[in-house]
Design an enzyme around this catalytic site. Structure first.
Site, mmCIF file in Angstrom:
data_model
loop_
_atom_site.group_PDB
_atom_site.id
_atom_site.type_symbol
_atom_site.label_atom_id
_atom_site.label_comp_id
_atom_site.label_asym_id
_atom_site.label_seq_id
_atom_site.Cartn_x
_atom_site.Cartn_y
_atom_site.Cartn_z
ATOM 1 N N LYS A 90 14.607 -4.719 -1.718
ATOM 2 C CA LYS A 90 13.549 -5.384 -2.660
ATOM 3 C C LYS A 90 13.745 -6.969 -2.980
ATOM 4 C CE LYS A 90 10.530 -1.608 -3.230
ATOM 5 N NZ LYS A 90 11.457 -1.139 -1.520
HETATM 6 C C1 LIG Z 1 6.216 0.390 -3.894
HETATM 7 C C2 LIG Z 1 6.735 0.888 -4.274
HETATM 8 N N1 LIG Z 1 6.997 1.700 -5.572
HETATM 9 C C3 LIG Z 1 7.836 2.321 -5.477
HETATM 10 C C4 LIG Z 1 9.039 2.400 -5.018
HETATM 11 C C5 LIG Z 1 10.536 3.482 -4.710
HETATM 12 O O1 LIG Z 1 11.320 2.278 -5.259
HETATM 13 P P1 LIG Z 1 13.217 2.847 -5.517
HETATM 14 O O2 LIG Z 1 13.544 3.334 -4.135
HETATM 15 O O3 LIG Z 1 14.264 2.150 -5.816
HETATM 16 O O4 LIG Z 1 13.041 4.124 -6.506
HETATM 17 C C6 LIG Z 1 9.624 1.954 -3.516
HETATM 18 C C7 LIG Z 1 10.464 2.066 -2.532
HETATM 19 O O5 LIG Z 1 10.326 1.588 -1.529
HETATM 20 C C8 LIG Z 1 8.101 1.394 -3.339
HETATM 21 O O6 LIG Z 1 8.084 1.110 -1.672
#
Ligand SMILES: Cc1ncc(COP(=O)(O)O)c(C=O)c1O
Length: 388
Positions: free
Chosen positions: A183
């Protein structure tokens, strides 16, 4: 062969590594003072709204749904062009995900489709913001207010983007962020939830730590089976250092995206994301193109393999959620959400991260042009047509 080019990669400097080592040496490594400092900095970033740190955006979304009291018999409207975590958490609460299509260019949730699917069991809207173009927050919240719905914004991909000059998270209802290494900034694993007031923040603290509430007599009670989602201090320390560097990361990402736009505008003929006006506050966590499959005579996987053979990693963001096994369980079929399906079938995520250079982007674009320029070998007369 040249150095492999990763599809995403975090930038951790020596100062951050030393700061994390200091936390490790301190003897207090799970949630403590650094989590409080990280939360305070995130809150400042989000217009002074309360923010609580957790172990992932997935955890933040799970807690957000619990905070809204969403469960069996409820429906949550969400976009089928997003990541698995969103419907997973809705289903995990016992609720039903109602998938709607996305805008064909921005990939953001189609708010007209949302309005059309609101019914007596609808409790919330859960949109994902796409890099380069945010969901229209004015229209989203006008709809939510009018229909008395909660909103859980999935802002995993857009930390640092602004809408009408205000950062994502500074306005609205519940907003979740991800600090996964792919991210805009990272805490290794980690996430955060922006909430409305001190009562909700307190509730998140309970939900992220077993559902435990402390009683006046010094004992503890659990009234709701909470999870175990507290962020350790080591991660919070890294997140804090990354937050300070976020503006630099974002401007490098913007420069890289600009180069992609300049290079890919004509050659090869891929569909690009909408190009935001300069200075309109968009950020670039990913650069996703749509391949002209019907003209390519090559499958997406063959294209990705050819890039991989040149040391260039790519991703697929994202599969059509209504067509995955979990989505089909709710009665969805191919053809239901055409924009999402067309995107899911032809999208490729090109490398984009703050450690890349403009030369790296040129390398990717040169490789794309070279692969797509390979002429089709026409089948000899009488032989079967070439497989696409
Ligand atoms: C659009 C989106 N939402 C939520 C998430 C979930 O993130 P996390 O890995 O921090 O749970 C991701 C993870 O890649 C994502 O791409």
């Amino acid at each position: 062969m040249k150095q492999p080019l990763k599809f995403a990669s975090p930038l951790l400097d020596e100062a951050t590594i030393a700061a994390a080592a200091d936390v490790l040496r301190s003897g207090h490594i799970t949630s403590g003072v650094w989590v409080e400092r990280f939360e305070a900095a995130l809150s400042e970033f989000c217009g002074a709204r309360p923010v609580r740190a957790v172990t992932s955006a997935t955890a933040a979304m799970e807690i957000a749904l619990q905070l809204c009291g969403i469960g069996r018999g409820d429906e949550v409207i969400t976009c089928a062009q997003s990541f698995f975590a969103v419907p997973n958490m809705i289903v995990k609460q016992g609720a039903t995900p109602v998938f709607v299509d996305c805008d064909p260019l921005t990939r953001n949730i189609d708010l007209a489709a949302v309005a059309a699917r609101i019914g007596p069991r609808t409790r919330a809207i859960m949109p994902t913001h796409w890099p380069g173009s945010l969901v229209d927050l004015d229209a989203l919240y006008a709809l939510a207010r009018d229909r008395k719905l909660r909103v859980i914004e999935d802002a995993a991909l857009v930390m640092g983007s602004t809408f009408n000059g205000r950062p994502v998270g500074a306005v609205g209802d519940l907003v979740s962020f991800s600090f996964h290494p792919n991210k805009n900034m990272t805490s290794i694993e980690g996430g955060a939830l922006v909430v409305n007031d001190a009562d909700e923040a307190k509730r998140v603290e309970v939900l992220r730590f077993h559902g435990i509430e402390r009683l006046a007599d010094g004992t503890r009670d659990v009234g709701f089976p909470g999870g175990k989602f507290n962020l350790p201090d080591v991660n919070a320390r890294i997140g804090l250092a990354q937050l300070e560097r976020l503006p630099g990361f974002l401007s490098q990402r913007r420069a890289l995206a600009e180069r992609y736009f300049a290079r890919l505008a004509t050659d090869p003929a891929c569909v690009l994301p909408p190009r935001p006006a300069a200075g309109d506050g968009q950020t670039w966590n990913m650069f996703c193109i749509l391949l002209p499959l019907e003209r390519m005579r090559m499958s997406r996987q063959a294209f990705r393999d050819a890039l991989a053979a040149r040391g260039i990693a790519t991703g697929v963001s994202y599969e059509a959620l209504h067509l995955c096994t979990l989505g089909r369980r709710f009665g969805y079929h191919r053809g239901d959400l055409p924009n999402t399906e067309r995107i899911a079938d032809s999208t490729v995520t090109l490398p984009l991260h703050a450690g890349m250079t403009l030369d790296d982007v040129d390398r990717v674009c040169d490789a794309c042009a070279e692969i797509l320029a390979v002429p089709r070998t026409e089948p000899a007369s009488g032989s079967a047509p070439a497989k696409r």
